[in-house]
Design a protein around this motif. Structure first.
Motif, short mmCIF file in Angstrom:
data_model
loop_
_atom_site.label_atom_id
_atom_site.label_comp_id
_atom_site.label_asym_id
_atom_site.label_seq_id
_atom_site.Cartn_x
_atom_site.Cartn_y
_atom_site.Cartn_z
N ASN A 144 0.89 -1.15 0.00
CA ASN A 144 0.00 0.00 0.00
C ASN A 144 0.93 1.20 0.00
O ASN A 144 1.52 1.53 1.03
CB ASN A 144 -0.91 0.00 1.22
CG ASN A 144 -1.86 1.17 1.24
OD1 ASN A 144 -2.00 1.88 0.25
ND2 ASN A 144 -2.50 1.40 2.38
N HIS A 145 1.11 1.80 -1.15
CA HIS A 145 2.16 2.78 -1.38
C HIS A 145 3.49 2.08 -1.10
O HIS A 145 3.82 1.15 -1.81
CB HIS A 145 1.93 4.05 -0.57
CG HIS A 145 0.61 4.69 -0.92
ND1 HIS A 145 0.41 5.39 -2.09
CD2 HIS A 145 -0.57 4.71 -0.26
CE1 HIS A 145 -0.84 5.82 -2.13
NE2 HIS A 145 -1.47 5.41 -1.04
N ASP A 146 4.23 2.44 -0.07
CA ASP A 146 5.51 1.79 0.22
C ASP A 146 5.43 0.80 1.38
O ASP A 146 6.43 0.21 1.76
CB ASP A 146 6.59 2.84 0.54
CG ASP A 146 6.96 3.68 -0.67
OD1 ASP A 146 6.83 3.17 -1.80
OD2 ASP A 146 7.36 4.84 -0.49
N GLU A 147 4.25 0.64 1.95
CA GLU A 147 4.08 -0.22 3.13
C GLU A 147 3.68 -1.64 2.70
O GLU A 147 2.67 -1.84 2.03
CB GLU A 147 3.00 0.35 4.04
CG GLU A 147 2.74 -0.52 5.27
CD GLU A 147 1.49 -0.06 6.03
OE1 GLU A 147 1.09 -0.82 6.93
OE2 GLU A 147 0.94 1.00 5.72
N PRO A 148 4.48 -2.65 3.10
CA PRO A 148 4.10 -4.02 2.77
C PRO A 148 2.88 -4.45 3.58
O PRO A 148 2.84 -4.25 4.80
CB PRO A 148 5.34 -4.85 3.14
CG PRO A 148 6.08 -4.02 4.13
CD PRO A 148 5.74 -2.59 3.84
N VAL A 149 1.87 -5.03 2.89
CA VAL A 149 0.64 -5.40 3.59
C VAL A 149 0.21 -6.84 3.31
O VAL A 149 -0.68 -7.36 3.98
CB VAL A 149 -0.52 -4.45 3.26
CG1 VAL A 149 -0.21 -3.04 3.76
CG2 VAL A 149 -0.84 -4.44 1.78
N GLY A 150 0.81 -7.50 2.30
CA GLY A 150 0.42 -8.85 1.97
C GLY A 150 1.54 -9.58 1.25
O GLY A 150 2.46 -8.96 0.71
N ALA A 151 1.45 -10.92 1.26
CA ALA A 151 2.47 -11.73 0.61
C ALA A 151 1.89 -13.08 0.24
O ALA A 151 0.84 -13.49 0.77
CB ALA A 151 3.69 -11.90 1.52
N ALA A 152 2.58 -13.77 -0.65
CA ALA A 152 2.22 -15.13 -1.03
C ALA A 152 3.36 -15.71 -1.86
O ALA A 152 4.29 -14.98 -2.24
CB ALA A 152 0.93 -15.15 -1.85
N ARG A 153 3.27 -17.01 -2.13
CA ARG A 153 4.25 -17.62 -3.02
C ARG A 153 3.55 -18.62 -3.94
O ARG A 153 2.47 -19.12 -3.63
CB ARG A 153 5.39 -18.29 -2.26
CG ARG A 153 5.05 -19.61 -1.60
CD ARG A 153 6.25 -20.19 -0.86
NE ARG A 153 5.92 -21.53 -0.38
CZ ARG A 153 6.66 -22.23 0.46
NH1 ARG A 153 7.79 -21.72 0.92
NH2 ARG A 153 6.30 -23.44 0.84
N LEU A 154 4.18 -18.87 -5.08
CA LEU A 154 3.68 -19.79 -6.08
C LEU A 154 4.80 -20.75 -6.43
O LEU A 154 5.92 -20.32 -6.73
CB LEU A 154 3.25 -19.01 -7.33
CG LEU A 154 2.63 -19.81 -8.46
CD1 LEU A 154 1.20 -20.22 -8.11
CD2 LEU A 154 2.63 -18.98 -9.75
#
Length: 142
Positions: free
Chosen positions: A50-60
């Motif tokens: 969100n702009h420069d703030e990390p808010v989510g992650a995942a991997r494939l």
């Protein structure tokens, strides 16, 4: 503004792991040695900002020539309820299509099954425990 991208730098990688640690280890009590595993070395990681703030992650992870597995999908608690999980899932699906995958699989925490069903996934297994949390296998043809 929310943006999902494939992790390309060490900074982005560190951001993705910070989100995973906060959600899975601190919030859900998953042991760190189970959360961070050998599959991290070969997976394609995604980070949401969100702009420069990390808010989510995942991997494939690629399973074979036509199948990939979505794993470690997480959104910070303060950001839930904003359809961000669907945003990161859609970006992973686009990437999977771009690398010629036909099937996506995942192991959903049981409480999250309705979320994945809305995205077109179907349950393919009975409930099982993973890291002390009930899960069910799901998949989607893309």
């Amino acid at each position: 503004m929310y943006n999902v991208k494939i992790v390309e730098t060490k900074h982005e990688y560190d951001d993705a792991f910070a989100i995973r640690k906060k959600v899975f280890v601190e919030e859900q009590g998953v042991p760190l040695h189970l959360e961070c595993d050998a599959e991290d070395a070969t997976a394609t990681h995604f980070i949401m900002y969100n702009h420069d703030e990390p808010v989510g992650a995942a991997r494939l992870r690629s399973i074979d020539n036509t199948t990939a597995k979505i794993e470690r999908v997480c959104i910070l608690q303060s950001q839930r309820g904003k359809k961000l999980g669907a945003l990161i899932m859609n970006e992973m699906e686009k990437h999977a299509i771009s690398i010629n995958k036909k099937t996506l699989k995942l192991h959903a925490q049981s409480y999250a099954i309705p979320f994945y069903e809305k995205l077109g996934y179907t349950v393919t297994s009975p409930e099982f425990m993973d890291a002390g949390i009930p899960h069910r296998a799901m998949e989607k043809l893309i």
